[in-house]
Design an enzyme around this catalytic site. Structure first.
Site, PDB file in Angstrom:
ATOM      1  N   ASP A  12      95.114  10.544  20.188  1.00 46.91           N
ATOM      2  CA  ASP A  12      95.552  10.210  19.503  1.00 46.91           C
ATOM      3  C   ASP A  12      96.505  11.796  18.645  1.00 46.91           C
ATOM      4  O   ASP A  12      96.715  12.547  18.741  1.00 46.91           O
ATOM      5  CB  ASP A  12      94.150  10.777  19.025  1.00 46.91           C
ATOM      6  CG  ASP A  12      94.078  10.876  17.132  1.00 46.91           C
ATOM      7  OD1 ASP A  12      95.138  10.766  16.577  1.00 46.91           O
ATOM      8  OD2 ASP A  12      92.987  11.259  16.596  1.00 46.91           O
ATOM      9  N   ASP A  53      91.482   6.064  15.837  1.00 47.52           N
ATOM     10  CA  ASP A  53      92.941   6.580  15.529  1.00 47.52           C
ATOM     11  C   ASP A  53      93.850   7.318  16.416  1.00 47.52           C
ATOM     12  O   ASP A  53      94.608   8.103  17.570  1.00 47.52           O
ATOM     13  CB  ASP A  53      92.698   7.958  14.771  1.00 47.52           C
ATOM     14  CG  ASP A  53      91.465   8.480  15.596  1.00 47.52           C
ATOM     15  OD1 ASP A  53      91.006   8.398  16.643  1.00 47.52           O
ATOM     16  OD2 ASP A  53      91.071   9.724  14.901  1.00 47.52           O
ATOM     17  N   ASN A 105     101.127  16.293  35.493  1.00 47.28           N
ATOM     18  CA  ASN A 105     100.507  15.397  35.593  1.00 47.28           C
ATOM     19  C   ASN A 105     100.154  14.981  34.044  1.00 47.28           C
ATOM     20  O   ASN A 105      99.748  16.609  33.301  1.00 47.28           O
ATOM     21  CB  ASN A 105      99.198  14.737  36.400  1.00 47.28           C
ATOM     22  CG  ASN A 105      98.117  15.658  36.946  1.00 47.28           C
ATOM     23  OD1 ASN A 105      98.016  16.291  35.575  1.00 47.28           O
ATOM     24  ND2 ASN A 105      98.530  16.229  37.945  1.00 47.28           N
ATOM     25  N   ASP A 132      86.025   6.027  20.368  1.00 41.85           N
ATOM     26  CA  ASP A 132      86.490   6.739  19.325  1.00 41.85           C
ATOM     27  C   ASP A 132      85.220   7.485  18.918  1.00 41.85           C
ATOM     28  O   ASP A 132      84.549   7.047  19.177  1.00 41.85           O
ATOM     29  CB  ASP A 132      88.176   5.907  17.934  1.00 41.85           C
ATOM     30  CG  ASP A 132      88.054   6.711  17.290  1.00 41.85           C
ATOM     31  OD1 ASP A 132      88.488   8.252  18.059  1.00 41.85           O
ATOM     32  OD2 ASP A 132      88.649   6.992  16.328  1.00 41.85           O
ATOM     33  N   LYS A 133      85.614   8.302  17.925  1.00 45.55           N
ATOM     34  CA  LYS A 133      84.706   9.230  17.995  1.00 45.55           C
ATOM     35  C   LYS A 133      83.712  10.172  19.097  1.00 45.55           C
ATOM     36  O   LYS A 133      81.761   9.710  18.893  1.00 45.55           O
ATOM     37  CB  LYS A 133      84.282   9.517  16.941  1.00 45.55           C
ATOM     38  CG  LYS A 133      84.971   8.583  15.330  1.00 45.55           C
ATOM     39  CD  LYS A 133      85.582   9.273  15.458  1.00 45.55           C
ATOM     40  CE  LYS A 133      86.970   8.542  14.711  1.00 45.55           C
ATOM     41  NZ  LYS A 133      87.865   9.699  14.646  1.00 45.55           N
ATOM     42  N   TYR A 230      88.652  23.518  19.175  1.00 49.55           N
ATOM     43  CA  TYR A 230      88.192  22.347  18.313  1.00 49.55           C
ATOM     44  C   TYR A 230      90.286  21.652  18.239  1.00 49.55           C
ATOM     45  O   TYR A 230      90.537  21.895  16.791  1.00 49.55           O
ATOM     46  CB  TYR A 230      87.523  21.569  17.198  1.00 49.55           C
ATOM     47  CG  TYR A 230      87.552  20.628  16.517  1.00 49.55           C
ATOM     48  CD1 TYR A 230      86.852  19.073  17.861  1.00 49.55           C
ATOM     49  CD2 TYR A 230      87.235  20.137  16.049  1.00 49.55           C
ATOM     50  CE1 TYR A 230      87.176  17.530  17.784  1.00 49.55           C
ATOM     51  CE2 TYR A 230      87.850  18.528  15.354  1.00 49.55           C
ATOM     52  CZ  TYR A 230      86.994  18.070  15.456  1.00 49.55           C
ATOM     53  OH  TYR A 230      87.284  15.924  15.826  1.00 49.55           O
ATOM     54  N   LYS A 233      88.683  15.048  19.052  1.00 48.01           N
ATOM     55  CA  LYS A 233      87.311  14.305  19.938  1.00 48.01           C
ATOM     56  C   LYS A 233      88.431  14.057  21.208  1.00 48.01           C
ATOM     57  O   LYS A 233      89.335  13.114  21.452  1.00 48.01           O
ATOM     58  CB  LYS A 233      86.429  13.198  19.111  1.00 48.01           C
ATOM     59  CG  LYS A 233      85.120  13.946  20.358  1.00 48.01           C
ATOM     60  CD  LYS A 233      84.444  14.814  20.226  1.00 48.01           C
ATOM     61  CE  LYS A 233      83.120  14.818  21.289  1.00 48.01           C
ATOM     62  NZ  LYS A 233      82.741  16.655  21.313  1.00 48.01           N
ATOM     63  N   ASP A 234      87.303  13.971  22.426  1.00 43.91           N
ATOM     64  CA  ASP A 234      87.645  13.287  23.633  1.00 43.91           C
ATOM     65  C   ASP A 234      88.724  11.669  23.452  1.00 43.91           C
ATOM     66  O   ASP A 234      89.341  11.334  24.235  1.00 43.91           O
ATOM     67  CB  ASP A 234      86.750  13.568  25.225  1.00 43.91           C
ATOM     68  CG  ASP A 234      86.510  14.991  24.552  1.00 43.91           C
ATOM     69  OD1 ASP A 234      87.457  15.426  24.281  1.00 43.91           O
ATOM     70  OD2 ASP A 234      85.192  14.976  25.187  1.00 43.91           O
ATOM     71  N   ASP A 235      87.486  10.994  22.884  1.00 43.17           N
ATOM     72  CA  ASP A 235      87.304   9.463  23.039  1.00 43.17           C
ATOM     73  C   ASP A 235      87.976   8.379  24.526  1.00 43.17           C
ATOM     74  O   ASP A 235      89.171   8.672  23.927  1.00 43.17           O
ATOM     75  CB  ASP A 235      88.781   9.757  22.008  1.00 43.17           C
ATOM     76  CG  ASP A 235      87.794  10.059  20.312  1.00 43.17           C
ATOM     77  OD1 ASP A 235      87.046   9.995  20.229  1.00 43.17           O
ATOM     78  OD2 ASP A 235      89.046  10.377  19.886  1.00 43.17           O
ATOM     79  N   SER A 244      82.629 -11.165  41.521  1.00 38.00           N
ATOM     80  CA  SER A 244      83.601 -11.372  43.260  1.00 38.00           C
ATOM     81  C   SER A 244      82.800 -10.365  43.375  1.00 38.00           C
ATOM     82  O   SER A 244      84.196  -9.770  44.271  1.00 38.00           O
ATOM     83  CB  SER A 244      84.580 -11.715  43.212  1.00 38.00           C
ATOM     84  OG  SER A 244      85.201 -12.371  44.474  1.00 38.00           O
ATOM     85  N   TYR A 361      83.096  22.064  14.849  1.00 30.76           N
ATOM     86  CA  TYR A 361      82.765  22.884  13.504  1.00 30.76           C
ATOM     87  C   TYR A 361      81.441  23.159  13.479  1.00 30.76           C
ATOM     88  O   TYR A 361      80.928  22.499  13.807  1.00 30.76           O
ATOM     89  CB  TYR A 361      83.283  21.939  12.356  1.00 30.76           C
ATOM     90  CG  TYR A 361      84.239  20.678  12.574  1.00 30.76           C
ATOM     91  CD1 TYR A 361      84.826  20.211  13.267  1.00 30.76           C
ATOM     92  CD2 TYR A 361      85.313  21.777  11.485  1.00 30.76           C
ATOM     93  CE1 TYR A 361      86.136  19.047  13.464  1.00 30.76           C
ATOM     94  CE2 TYR A 361      86.198  21.356  11.680  1.00 30.76           C
ATOM     95  CZ  TYR A 361      87.278  19.964  12.019  1.00 30.76           C
ATOM     96  OH  TYR A 361      88.291  19.068  11.799  1.00 30.76           O
TER      97      TYR A 361
END
Ligand code: F6R
Ligand code: MG
Ligand code: MG
Length: 381
Positions: A12, A53, A105, A132-133, A230, A233-235, A244, A361
Site C-alpha cells: 500500500d 488501497d 529480498n 484489504d483491511k 502501526y 495493515k498487512d492486507d 486436476s 491504535y
C-alpha cells in the site's frame, strides 16, 4: 520441463481521497518498471492489479522464490509508483516502504509476498486472492475449508489424487518458528494452533502427491511487527493452484459463500466480515471497509500468464476472470453487510475491537496511566 515461479508481491503506497484506491498513474508507474524488467529478461510476464488501497504485482519467472532480482524489481516498481504518489500528494504516499534501500529480498522491508515454484501442468489455472483491511490469519478459515474439510471440498472424498489430504506449513509470526502438519491425521492439532489468529497463520499448503507439490502460498508479513508501530495493515495475498489434483475452482471459492470474521478493519483494530467483491468495486468506503476480498483467475502457459485477451497481446496487459464480480455473489455480500452492520453496533467494545495486544491504535495505556491514582482497591474476602 523447467520449474516456473509465480510471485505475487503487494504494498500500500497511497490512495486518492483517503485509504481507498491507488491513482491510475501509480499503476502505470508500476507497469513501466515491470515492462523494463521484461525487456531485460528478468521476468517472463507480469500483471498489475489492486484491492482497495493495496497494489499487487503478479510476476512469472525462472528464478525461484525470495530471489533478489525479482524482489528488487518489485521494490523498484513500488518506489517509482510511490514517487508518483508523493508528487500527487495522495494520502499515505509511500506508506508500506519502510526502509530507504532494498536489501536482498522484500521480507522485512514492508511489502508482502506470496510465491510458489512448480512444474507447469498441461494446464495451470491459478487463483489469486487479495484482501484489504486484514491480517495473514484471514486465510486460515478459507484454506482449512478448501484443503482439509471433506464436508466442503468434495475432491477430498471423491478425487483419488486428493483423497490422502494435504500438508499445512504454519508460521508462528511472533517467535518466527514454523511447523508442517499433515491433514487429516493431525487436523485437530492444526485447528488447535490456528485458533489463535494473533500468532499463527498458514504459510503454504502442499499436496501429498509429490508430483503436484505446492498447492497454496500466503503472504505472512506483519507490518506492525516490522515497523515496531502501526503504519498500515498487512492486507495479505494468497495464490492457490486449481483443478486436476488440486481443489476445483468451485471448491476454492466455496468457503467465501459463508461469513468469515477477520481481524484488521478500521485502524487495524476492529473485527469485520470478509466482503467478497470485484476488483473494480473493492474501494473500502464503509467504515474504511468492510474488509474486501477479491479473487482473480489467470493461467500459466509456457511460463507466461494468460487471461481472456488475445494470446499475442502485449506483455502485462492481461484480462483475468474476476470471480466475485458475478451476481450470484450478491446475496453473500448482503449477508456480509448484515453481519458487518450488526458488529458496528458494538462500537469499540470487544469483540468488535481486537484483543488489546492486537489493537493497532490504542489510548488505553495512556488513559490507565492518567487515571491510575483514581483506581482504588476493592477489598477481597
Ligand atoms: C488503512 C486503514 C484505515 C486507517 C484509518 C486511519 O488501510 O485501514 O482504517 O487505519 O483510516 O488512518 P490514518 O491514521 O492514516 O488517518
Ligand atoms: Mg491503507
Ligand atoms: Mg490496505
Amino acid at each position: 520441463m523447467a520449474q516456473i515461479t509465480v510471485s505475487l508481491i503487494k504494498a500500500d503506497i497511497g490512495s486518492v481521497g483517503g485509504h481507498t484506491r491507488p491513482h491510475p498513474s501509480m499503476m502505470e508507474a508500476l507497469k513501466d518498471v515491470l515492462r523494463d524488467g521484461y525487456a531485460k529478461n528478468i521476468i517472463n510476464d507480469f500483471y498489475v492489479t489492486r484491492v482497495g488501497d493495496d497494489m499487487q504485482i503478479i510476476m512469472t519467472h525462472n528464478k525461484g522464490i525470495d530471489n533478489s532480482e525479482i524482489h528488487g524489481l518489485a521494490w523498484n516498481a513500488f518506489v517509482e509508483a510511490s514517487n508518483v504518489a508523493k508528487k500527487l500528494k495522495v494520502y499515505a504516499a509511500g506508506q508500506d516502504l519502510l526502509k530507504d534501500a532494498f536489501s536482498g529480498n522484500i521480507r522485512g522491508l514492508g511489502p508482502g509476498a506470496a510465491e510458489m515454484t512448480f512444474e507447469e501442468r498441461r494446464s495451470e489455472p491459478l487463483v489469486f486472492f487479495m484482501a484489504d483491511k486484514t491480517a495473514p490469519s484471514a486465510y486460515s478459515v478459507p484454506l482449512l475449508n478448501i484443503f482439509a474439510n471433506p464436508f466442503k471440498t468434495a475432491g477430498l472424498v471423491i478425487d483419488p489424487r486428493m483423497h490422502d489430504g494435504f500438508k499445512f506449513q504454519i508460521f508462528d509470526l511472533i517467535d518466527h518458528k514454523e511447523i508442517t502438519l499433515s491433514s487429516p491425521e493431525e487436523l485437530n492439532d492444526i485447528l488447535a494452533i490456528l485458533g489463535d489468529t494473533t500468532r499463527f497463520a498458514i504459510k503454504r499448503v502442499f499436496s501429498k502427491n509429490e508430483e503436484l507439490g505446492i498447492a497454496a502460498s500466503v503472504s505472512t508479513e506483519r507490518l506492525n511487527l516490522i515497523a515496531g508501530k502501526y503504519v498500515g495493515k498487512d492486507d495479505p495475498v494468497c495464490i492457490v493452484r486449481a483443478q486436476s489434483g488440486f481443489p476445483a475452482l468451485g471448491e476454492i471459492l466455496q468457503p467465501f459463500m459463508e461469513p468469515i470474521f477477520v481481524p484488521g478493519w478500521m485502524r487495524g483494530s476492529h473485527n469485520g466480515v470478509f466482503y467478497p467483491v470485484s476488483v473494480e468495486e473493492s474501494d473500502p468506503t464503509y467504515f474504511d471497509g468492510p474488509p474486501p476480498i477479491c479473487a482473480i483467475g489467470l493461467h500459466v502457459v509456457n511460463g507466461k500468464l494468460q487471461g481472456l485477451e488475445d494470446p499475442s497481446s502485449e506483455v502485462g496487459e492481461h484480462i483475468p476472470v474476476d470471480y466475485f464480480k458475478f451476481p450470484c455473489w450478491n446475496h453473500i455480500r448482503e449477508e456480509s453487510m448484515r453481519l458487518n452492520v450488526a458488529i458496528r453496533k458494538q462500537g469499540s467494545i470487544m469483540p468488535a475491537i481486537l484483543p488489546p495486544e492486537e489493537m493497532e491504535y490504542t489510548t488505553r495505556p495512556q488513559v490507565l496511566e492518567k487515571l491510575k491514582d483514581r483506581f482504588t482497591k476493592i477489598p477481597q474476602k
